[in-house]
Design a protein around this motif. Structure first.
Motif, PDB file in Angstrom:
ATOM      1  N   HIS A  82       6.291   4.523 -13.993  1.00  0.00           N
ATOM      2  CA  HIS A  82       6.300   4.670 -12.929  1.00  0.00           C
ATOM      3  C   HIS A  82       5.965   3.412 -12.612  1.00  0.00           C
ATOM      4  O   HIS A  82       5.436   2.435 -11.346  1.00  0.00           O
ATOM      5  CB  HIS A  82       5.262   5.364 -11.694  1.00  0.00           C
ATOM      6  N   GLY A  83       6.893   2.072 -13.829  1.00  0.00           N
ATOM      7  CA  GLY A  83       6.126   0.841 -12.989  1.00  0.00           C
ATOM      8  C   GLY A  83       4.902  -0.017 -13.644  1.00  0.00           C
ATOM      9  O   GLY A  83       4.837  -1.322 -13.654  1.00  0.00           O
ATOM     10  N   ALA A  84       3.956   0.692 -15.152  1.00  0.00           N
ATOM     11  CA  ALA A  84       2.891  -0.007 -15.321  1.00  0.00           C
ATOM     12  C   ALA A  84       3.156  -0.589 -16.541  1.00  0.00           C
ATOM     13  O   ALA A  84       3.944  -0.423 -16.691  1.00  0.00           O
ATOM     14  CB  ALA A  84       1.671   1.601 -14.858  1.00  0.00           C
ATOM     15  N   ALA A 120       0.842  -1.146   0.312  1.00  0.00           N
ATOM     16  CA  ALA A 120       0.184   0.163  -0.360  1.00  0.00           C
ATOM     17  C   ALA A 120       0.584   1.226  -0.148  1.00  0.00           C
ATOM     18  O   ALA A 120       0.428   1.904  -0.428  1.00  0.00           O
ATOM     19  CB  ALA A 120      -1.688   0.129   0.780  1.00  0.00           C
ATOM     20  N   ASN A 121       1.940   1.767   0.830  1.00  0.00           N
ATOM     21  CA  ASN A 121       2.537   2.079   1.117  1.00  0.00           C
ATOM     22  C   ASN A 121       3.430   2.283  -0.682  1.00  0.00           C
ATOM     23  O   ASN A 121       3.454   3.761  -1.164  1.00  0.00           O
ATOM     24  CB  ASN A 121       3.991   2.457   1.508  1.00  0.00           C
ATOM     25  N   GLY A 122       3.573   1.848  -1.270  1.00  0.00           N
ATOM     26  CA  GLY A 122       4.091   1.592  -2.611  1.00  0.00           C
ATOM     27  C   GLY A 122       3.058   2.576  -3.489  1.00  0.00           C
ATOM     28  O   GLY A 122       3.178   3.256  -4.550  1.00  0.00           O
ATOM     29  N   PHE A 123       1.756   2.529  -3.798  1.00  0.00           N
ATOM     30  CA  PHE A 123       0.799   2.456  -4.349  1.00  0.00           C
ATOM     31  C   PHE A 123       0.745   4.111  -3.760  1.00  0.00           C
ATOM     32  O   PHE A 123      -0.184   4.327  -5.321  1.00  0.00           O
ATOM     33  CB  PHE A 123      -0.801   1.556  -3.501  1.00  0.00           C
ATOM     34  N   LEU A 124       0.628   4.074  -2.372  1.00  0.00           N
ATOM     35  CA  LEU A 124      -0.187   5.692  -2.288  1.00  0.00           C
ATOM     36  C   LEU A 124       0.984   6.777  -3.332  1.00  0.00           C
ATOM     37  O   LEU A 124       0.895   7.310  -3.446  1.00  0.00           O
ATOM     38  CB  LEU A 124       0.657   6.015  -0.749  1.00  0.00           C
ATOM     39  N   ALA A 125       2.607   6.337  -3.118  1.00  0.00           N
ATOM     40  CA  ALA A 125       3.308   7.044  -4.404  1.00  0.00           C
ATOM     41  C   ALA A 125       3.654   6.668  -5.765  1.00  0.00           C
ATOM     42  O   ALA A 125       3.218   8.129  -5.807  1.00  0.00           O
ATOM     43  CB  ALA A 125       4.814   6.688  -3.927  1.00  0.00           C
ATOM     44  N   PHE A 126       2.450   5.872  -5.917  1.00  0.00           N
ATOM     45  CA  PHE A 126       2.528   5.603  -7.232  1.00  0.00           C
ATOM     46  C   PHE A 126       1.266   6.464  -7.608  1.00  0.00           C
ATOM     47  O   PHE A 126       1.351   7.437  -8.652  1.00  0.00           O
ATOM     48  CB  PHE A 126       2.024   3.992  -7.412  1.00  0.00           C
ATOM     49  N   THR A 127       0.154   6.636  -7.000  1.00  0.00           N
ATOM     50  CA  THR A 127      -0.883   7.440  -7.453  1.00  0.00           C
ATOM     51  C   THR A 127      -0.699   9.251  -7.186  1.00  0.00           C
ATOM     52  O   THR A 127      -0.926   9.204  -7.945  1.00  0.00           O
ATOM     53  CB  THR A 127      -2.201   7.185  -6.528  1.00  0.00           C
ATOM     54  N   GLN A 128       0.301   9.129  -5.886  1.00  0.00           N
ATOM     55  CA  GLN A 128       0.767  10.765  -6.191  1.00  0.00           C
ATOM     56  C   GLN A 128       1.346  11.176  -7.443  1.00  0.00           C
ATOM     57  O   GLN A 128       0.939  12.437  -7.935  1.00  0.00           O
ATOM     58  CB  GLN A 128       1.415  10.608  -4.862  1.00  0.00           C
TER      59      GLN A 128
END
Length: 123
Positions: free
Chosen positions: A90-92, A19-27
């Motif tokens: 960003h890795g998608a 979830a920490n990585g997901f937050l950074a991705f969306t930001q």
């Protein structure tokens, strides 16, 4: 019924392994604003609320009792081409190539956290 400020009647709640990585991705990709963050003692996300435009997404970090439950999100953006490229940067990975459709310029990507984003801008 009184709904808290910043919430809607229905909001996605994603249970994510990182979830920490997901937050950074969306930001980074969608300029999400972190509206709320609660952490476990190990600094992993207990509960977070992201705001993108006028929408809130709730996120929890998966644990033994809360297994990962990824989903798919449809998002309107100003520039689908730019958001698509930012997501890839960003890795998608691509699940649907960028194209012009009757409903707008659109594509699909799966982020590194197993969430599929359907990215669309109106032309």
């Amino acid at each position: 019924m009184k709904i808290p400020a910043g919430h809607q009647s229905v909001m996605p709640y994603l249970m994510i392994k990182d979830a920490n990585g997901f937050l950074a991705f969306t930001q980074a990709v969608f300029q999400a604003q972190l509206n709320h963050l609660s952490l476990h003692d190990d600094q992993q996300v207990r509960h977070a609320e992201l705001v993108i435009g006028d929408s809130t997404i709730m996120v929890g970090g998966s644990r033994d009792q809360w297994k990962p439950a990824p989903g798919q999100l449809f998002i309107y953006v100003e520039d689908a081409d730019a958001s698509y490229q930012a997501a890839l940067d960003h890795g998608a990975t691509t699940v649907m190539e960028l194209s012009d459709q009757s409903y707008g310029r659109t594509c699909g990507v799966k982020d590194p956290y197993d969430i599929t984003w359907w990215i669309t801008s109106i032309q």
